[in-house]
Design a protein around this motif. Structure first.
Motif, PDB file in Angstrom:
ATOM      1  N   PHE A   1      23.429  25.685 -20.892  1.00 41.56           N
ATOM      2  CA  PHE A   1      24.321  26.119 -21.958  1.00 41.56           C
ATOM      3  C   PHE A   1      23.778  27.290 -22.770  1.00 41.56           C
ATOM      4  O   PHE A   1      24.336  27.623 -23.805  1.00 41.56           O
ATOM      5  CB  PHE A   1      24.696  24.941 -22.849  1.00 41.56           C
TER       6      PHE A   1
ATOM      7  N   ARG B   1      24.612  29.722 -29.052  1.00 40.19           N
ATOM      8  CA  ARG B   1      24.636  30.813 -28.080  1.00 40.19           C
ATOM      9  C   ARG B   1      25.866  31.704 -28.313  1.00 40.19           C
ATOM     10  O   ARG B   1      25.771  32.930 -28.323  1.00 40.19           O
ATOM     11  CB  ARG B   1      24.671  30.231 -26.665  1.00 40.19           C
ATOM     12  N   CYS B   2      27.013  31.058 -28.489  1.00 40.69           N
ATOM     13  CA  CYS B   2      28.249  31.809 -28.720  1.00 40.69           C
ATOM     14  C   CYS B   2      28.209  32.534 -30.058  1.00 40.69           C
ATOM     15  O   CYS B   2      28.686  33.674 -30.173  1.00 40.69           O
ATOM     16  CB  CYS B   2      29.446  30.867 -28.664  1.00 40.69           C
TER      17      CYS B   2
ATOM     18  N   SER C   1      23.425  20.144 -25.333  1.00 41.70           N
ATOM     19  CA  SER C   1      24.418  21.017 -24.708  1.00 41.70           C
ATOM     20  C   SER C   1      25.358  21.623 -25.728  1.00 41.70           C
ATOM     21  O   SER C   1      25.586  22.849 -25.751  1.00 41.70           O
ATOM     22  CB  SER C   1      25.239  20.224 -23.682  1.00 41.70           C
TER      23      SER C   1
ATOM     24  N   LYS D   1      30.198  26.349 -20.681  1.00 43.57           N
ATOM     25  CA  LYS D   1      29.364  27.318 -21.388  1.00 43.57           C
ATOM     26  C   LYS D   1      30.177  28.532 -21.829  1.00 43.57           C
ATOM     27  O   LYS D   1      30.876  29.148 -21.027  1.00 43.57           O
ATOM     28  CB  LYS D   1      28.212  27.772 -20.493  1.00 43.57           C
TER      29      LYS D   1
ATOM     30  N   ASN E   1      25.223  25.511 -26.990  1.00 41.73           N
ATOM     31  CA  ASN E   1      26.390  26.316 -26.657  1.00 41.73           C
ATOM     32  C   ASN E   1      26.984  26.980 -27.899  1.00 41.73           C
ATOM     33  O   ASN E   1      27.358  28.162 -27.877  1.00 41.73           O
ATOM     34  CB  ASN E   1      27.445  25.449 -25.980  1.00 41.73           C
TER      35      ASN E   1
END
Length: 419
Positions: free
Chosen positions: A26, A272-273, A265, A362, A269
């Motif tokens: 992720f 990260r986004c 996860s 992801k 995620n």
């Protein structure tokens, strides 16, 4: 003004191999984990040397770095074991050791002189002179005391070498203690919090007893269930990516080596986004899309706050906070493959034909689908999937990535948004 000269690292926890795979899949840039010795979390299963080798091989194959925690405060009788352990861990290919103790730092430099060294938040680094001292002793990175504000971190960044890195916790549980150093657990249970075995008594309920009225307990606040006077909220800085970057923080660290792969996860995620969204639109006014902000409420968490980043939280402290976890979603299954008509999965929690589930891939907003034609891999129709890890399939109207998560709402989210 400090300027970050490279993309900030997203650093994820890995309490076991499943969590590590989740972090990698992720979007983590690096993971931190522990061997079976010298790490500050004994509750997770952690990694034997063989498992550590497998973990490093897997992470490096996906371009992800691995940092090994050696941040307990070792006693005399443990030093020979540590001296033997460090070269073996280095041989597994880890990218850095995380240390707290000066003796451990000295030992790392002597027996593994080529190993990168990060200094744990437990060292209590609160100023740039201390950071520079660790740099002169061979440290590449410091994780400052979590009691520092963004202003203080910005000032630290301006007074340390350009190639020295700053790592900060941006999400997850916080200790009530100074930089994670606490003796409550030692005193109340005999479990040493500075050696990875904290019983977390700061999360317990406490009542008041008057000296001459033994056996009569009084809540310290107005909550009839007692007051969690030591219980800190969870940290959440997902709304403040621009401020973290501007302060010169190199690595954004997520707490949670005792957390589930699902937790890892979802939170990885989301960050990260959020980070990628900021890098595409590097504005001081950047705020992640609403679906990204919503994700951090879809894992088990306490009420959120922003810790000490914007100054002391004293004015907003709520000593009557109940301290319970909020759980609005539970993971149902892991996607194994999709053949264009059926999604093939492995069960994590029981759910039923006709249930509405979310599918999280992801980097994408979650997709909602109603479970239809639930069946075994052999085609036998099912009313539910009750057995842990059982394989099954059901019809989906769109393709789904391998490794996607399926989850189901268990209640209506109450978003107590941190400021």
């Amino acid at each position: 003004m400090a300027i970050l000269r490279k993309t900030p690292e997203l650093l994820a926890p890995a309490g076991d191999m499943d969590a590590l795979r989740s972090a990698v899949q992720f979007g983590a840039d690096a993971v931190y984990l522990a061997g079976t010795q010298f790490g500050m979390r004994t509750a997770p299963s952690n990694f034997t040397l063989d498992a550590l080798q497998d973990a490093v091989t897997y992470a490096h194959a996906h371009g992800v770095r691995v940092y090994l925690t050696c941040n307990t405060l070792p006693r005399n009788d443990e030093l020979s074991d540590m001296e033997a352990f460090l070269p073996k861990a280095e041989a597994c290919g880890v990218d850095a050791f995380i240390a707290t103790d000066f003796g451990t730092l000295r030992l790392i430099r002597r027996v593994t002189p080529n190993m990168e060294i990060h200094i744990s938040t437990q060292a209590g680094i609160t100023n740039y002179e201390t950071a520079n001292a660790f740099y002169e002793l061979g440290a590449k990175r410091v994780i400052p005391a979590r009691e520092l504000s963004l202003r203080e971190l910005r000032e630290m960044r301006a007074h340390i070498p350009e190639d020295m890195e700053i790592e900060c916790f941006v999400h997850g549980a916080m200790c009530v203690s100074f930089s994670g150093r606490c003796l409550l657990s030692n005193y109340l249970t005999g479990r040493d919090s500075n050696r990875g075995d904290c019983a977390q008594p700061c999360r317990w309920t406490y009542h008041l007893q008057e000296e001459k009225r033994p056996g009569e307990f009084y809540p310290i606040g107005e909550d009839g269930d007692g007051t969690y006077i030591l219980n800190a909220r969870d940290m959440c800085m997902i709304r403040h990516i621009p401020e973290l970057v501007e302060a010169g923080i190199t690595s954004f660290k997520i707490e949670g080596r005792a957390k589930s792969p699902y937790y890892v996860s979802v939170v990885v995620n989301a960050y990260r986004c959020a980070i990628d969204g900021y890098l595409q639109n590097p504005s001081p006014d950047y705020v992640p899309e609403q679906w990204i902000l919503d994700e951090v409420y879809k894992v088990s968490h306490r009420e959120y706050c922003t810790g000490f980043f914007f100054g002391s939280p004293r004015e907003n402290a709520e000593i009557f906070y109940d301290g319970v976890y909020r759980r609005y979603y539970e993971t149902c299954a892991l996607a194994l493959s999709c053949d264009g008509e059926y999604l093939h999965c492995e069960q994590r929690n029981k759910f039923w034909n006709g249930d509405e589930v979310e599918i999280l891939e992801k980097g994408k907003p979650p997709m909602t689908v109603k479970v239809q034609e639930l069946q075994t891999e052999e085609g036998e129709m099912l009313e539910s999937v009750p057995h842990p890890m059982m394989h099954f399939k059901f019809k989906v109207p769109f393709p789904v990535q391998e490794g996607a998560l399926l989850r189901k709402a268990t209640g209506e989210i109450n978003k107590e948004k941190p400021q």
